[in-house]
Design a protein around this motif. Structure first.
Motif, short mmCIF file in Angstrom:
data_model
loop_
_atom_site.label_atom_id
_atom_site.label_comp_id
_atom_site.label_asym_id
_atom_site.label_seq_id
_atom_site.Cartn_x
_atom_site.Cartn_y
_atom_site.Cartn_z
N LEU A 30 11.79 -3.11 -10.00
CA LEU A 30 11.09 -4.19 -9.31
C LEU A 30 9.97 -3.61 -8.46
CD1 LEU A 30 14.08 -6.24 -7.80
CD2 LEU A 30 12.86 -6.67 -9.94
N ALA A 31 8.88 -4.36 -8.35
CA ALA A 31 7.81 -4.01 -7.42
C ALA A 31 7.83 -5.05 -6.30
CB ALA A 31 6.46 -4.02 -8.13
N LEU A 32 7.76 -4.57 -5.05
CA LEU A 32 7.81 -5.43 -3.88
C LEU A 32 6.53 -5.31 -3.07
CD1 LEU A 32 11.41 -4.43 -2.71
CD2 LEU A 32 10.77 -6.40 -4.11
N VAL A 33 5.92 -6.45 -2.77
CA VAL A 33 4.67 -6.50 -2.01
C VAL A 33 4.76 -7.71 -1.08
CG1 VAL A 33 2.14 -6.63 -2.17
CG2 VAL A 33 3.45 -5.66 -4.07
N ALA A 34 4.19 -7.58 0.12
CA ALA A 34 4.14 -8.72 1.04
C ALA A 34 2.88 -8.62 1.89
CB ALA A 34 5.37 -8.77 1.93
N HIS A 35 2.21 -9.74 2.04
CA HIS A 35 1.07 -9.78 2.95
C HIS A 35 1.55 -9.60 4.39
CE1 HIS A 35 -1.47 -12.04 -0.18
NE2 HIS A 35 -1.84 -10.79 -0.12
N ASP A 36 0.65 -9.22 5.28
CA ASP A 36 1.02 -8.90 6.66
C ASP A 36 1.84 -10.01 7.32
OD1 ASP A 36 -0.22 -6.46 6.49
OD2 ASP A 36 -2.05 -7.10 7.53
N LYS A 81 5.53 -10.08 5.90
CA LYS A 81 6.38 -8.88 5.87
C LYS A 81 7.74 -9.12 6.54
CE LYS A 81 2.63 -5.53 5.43
NZ LYS A 81 2.59 -5.62 3.99
N SER A 82 7.77 -9.87 7.62
CA SER A 82 9.06 -10.14 8.27
C SER A 82 9.95 -11.00 7.38
CB SER A 82 8.87 -10.78 9.64
OG SER A 82 8.22 -12.03 9.53
N ARG A 83 9.35 -11.93 6.65
CA ARG A 83 10.14 -12.74 5.71
C ARG A 83 10.66 -11.89 4.56
NH1 ARG A 83 7.47 -18.60 5.00
NH2 ARG A 83 9.50 -18.97 4.06
N MET A 84 9.84 -10.98 4.07
CA MET A 84 10.28 -10.07 3.01
C MET A 84 11.42 -9.20 3.52
SD MET A 84 10.01 -8.70 -0.12
CE MET A 84 8.43 -8.90 -0.92
N ARG A 85 11.28 -8.68 4.76
CA ARG A 85 12.34 -7.86 5.35
C ARG A 85 13.65 -8.65 5.45
NH1 ARG A 85 11.06 -7.68 10.91
NH2 ARG A 85 12.19 -9.64 10.82
N ILE A 128 8.89 -1.09 6.00
CA ILE A 128 9.61 -2.13 6.75
C ILE A 128 10.95 -2.43 6.09
CG2 ILE A 128 9.55 -4.58 7.34
CD1 ILE A 128 6.50 -4.16 7.87
N ILE A 129 10.94 -2.57 4.78
CA ILE A 129 12.20 -2.84 4.07
C ILE A 129 13.14 -1.64 4.19
CG2 ILE A 129 13.26 -3.26 1.82
CD1 ILE A 129 10.66 -4.76 1.06
N GLY A 130 12.61 -0.44 4.03
CA GLY A 130 13.43 0.75 4.12
C GLY A 130 14.08 0.92 5.48
N ARG A 170 7.67 4.40 -2.11
CA ARG A 170 6.54 3.80 -1.39
C ARG A 170 5.22 4.31 -1.97
NH1 ARG A 170 7.24 4.79 4.77
NH2 ARG A 170 5.25 3.68 4.78
N LEU A 171 4.35 3.37 -2.28
CA LEU A 171 3.01 3.68 -2.76
C LEU A 171 2.05 3.55 -1.59
CD1 LEU A 171 3.39 1.61 -6.03
CD2 LEU A 171 3.76 4.06 -5.74
N LYS A 172 0.78 3.55 -1.84
CA LYS A 172 -0.21 3.37 -0.77
C LYS A 172 -0.13 1.95 -0.22
CE LYS A 172 -3.57 6.68 -2.55
NZ LYS A 172 -3.56 7.64 -1.47
N SER A 173 -0.66 1.76 0.97
CA SER A 173 -0.81 0.42 1.53
C SER A 173 -1.64 -0.42 0.56
CB SER A 173 -1.51 0.51 2.89
OG SER A 173 -1.81 -0.76 3.38
N GLY A 174 -1.34 -1.70 0.48
CA GLY A 174 -2.03 -2.57 -0.48
C GLY A 174 -3.54 -2.46 -0.48
N PRO A 175 -4.19 -2.67 0.67
CA PRO A 175 -5.66 -2.61 0.70
C PRO A 175 -6.23 -1.22 0.44
CG PRO A 175 -4.82 -3.80 2.61
CD PRO A 175 -3.64 -3.20 1.92
N LEU A 176 -5.38 -0.20 0.56
CA LEU A 176 -5.85 1.18 0.33
C LEU A 176 -5.56 1.67 -1.08
CD1 LEU A 176 -4.84 2.78 3.75
CD2 LEU A 176 -7.08 1.92 3.03
N GLY A 177 -5.15 0.76 -1.95
CA GLY A 177 -4.92 1.13 -3.34
C GLY A 177 -3.52 0.87 -3.85
N GLY A 178 -2.61 0.49 -2.99
CA GLY A 178 -1.24 0.22 -3.41
C GLY A 178 -1.12 -0.91 -4.41
N ASP A 179 -1.93 -1.95 -4.22
CA ASP A 179 -1.94 -3.06 -5.18
C ASP A 179 -2.34 -2.56 -6.56
OD1 ASP A 179 -1.21 -4.87 -3.17
OD2 ASP A 179 -3.28 -5.48 -2.78
N GLN A 180 -3.35 -1.69 -6.60
CA GLN A 180 -3.79 -1.13 -7.88
C GLN A 180 -2.72 -0.22 -8.48
OE1 GLN A 180 -5.81 -1.36 -5.25
NE2 GLN A 180 -7.43 -2.67 -5.98
N GLN A 181 -2.00 0.51 -7.63
CA GLN A 181 -0.92 1.35 -8.16
C GLN A 181 0.17 0.49 -8.79
OE1 GLN A 181 -0.36 3.60 -4.36
NE2 GLN A 181 -0.36 5.40 -5.71
#
Length: 131
Positions: free
Chosen positions: A11-17, A20-24, A48-50, A60-71
């Motif tokens: 699974l891939a997990l992503v949450a907008h800022d 993030k608390s709802r994802m957690r 946050i989840i960890g 953990r990949l990069k932060s979304g805006p820094l390339g994590g979404d692309q990863q």
């Protein structure tokens, strides 16, 4: 279904800022079930989840805006992700909206399940666990 060496789906997990608390909270409520999966997450979301679910092994990949979404997108394109759970903030304009659209597009193109809210994410992981 994409699985690792032990047969666990990925699974891939992503949450907008603002989500993030709802994802957690969702991850805490589903920690035992999530432990069955191989997990990838964008950097901050994964951190946050960890912290809330120390039993989960999250790559953990990069932060979304820094390339994590692309990863995450690359993992989808390489067929290394069985499903994407992306808690999208519907109330905030996003400067990297094109990244969000790209992940949605890749999920459709590679025909993987995509959950963008808690209800769908819960149904998704429950259904996948039965297989």
């Amino acid at each position: 279904m994409v699985a690792n060496k032990t047969g666990d789906a990925t699974l891939a997990l992503v949450a907008h800022d603002q989500m993030k608390s709802r994802m957690r909270d969702w991850a805490v409520a589903h920690e035992r079930l999530l432990a069955r999966y191989r997990l990838f997450a964008t950097g901050t979301t994964g951190g946050i989840i960890g912290a809330a679910c120390p039993s989960l092994k999250i790559k953990r990949l990069k932060s979304g805006p820094l390339g994590g979404d692309q990863q995450i997108g690359a993992l989808i394109a390489e067929k290394k992700v069985a499903a994407l759970i992306f808690f999208i903030d519907p109330m905030t304009a996003l400067p990297h909206d094109v990244d969000v659209k790209a992940l949605i597009r890749l999920s459709i193109l590679y025909d993987i399940p995509f959950a963008c809210n808690e209800a769908t994410a819960s149904l998704l992981i429950t259904g996948m666990a039965k297989k």
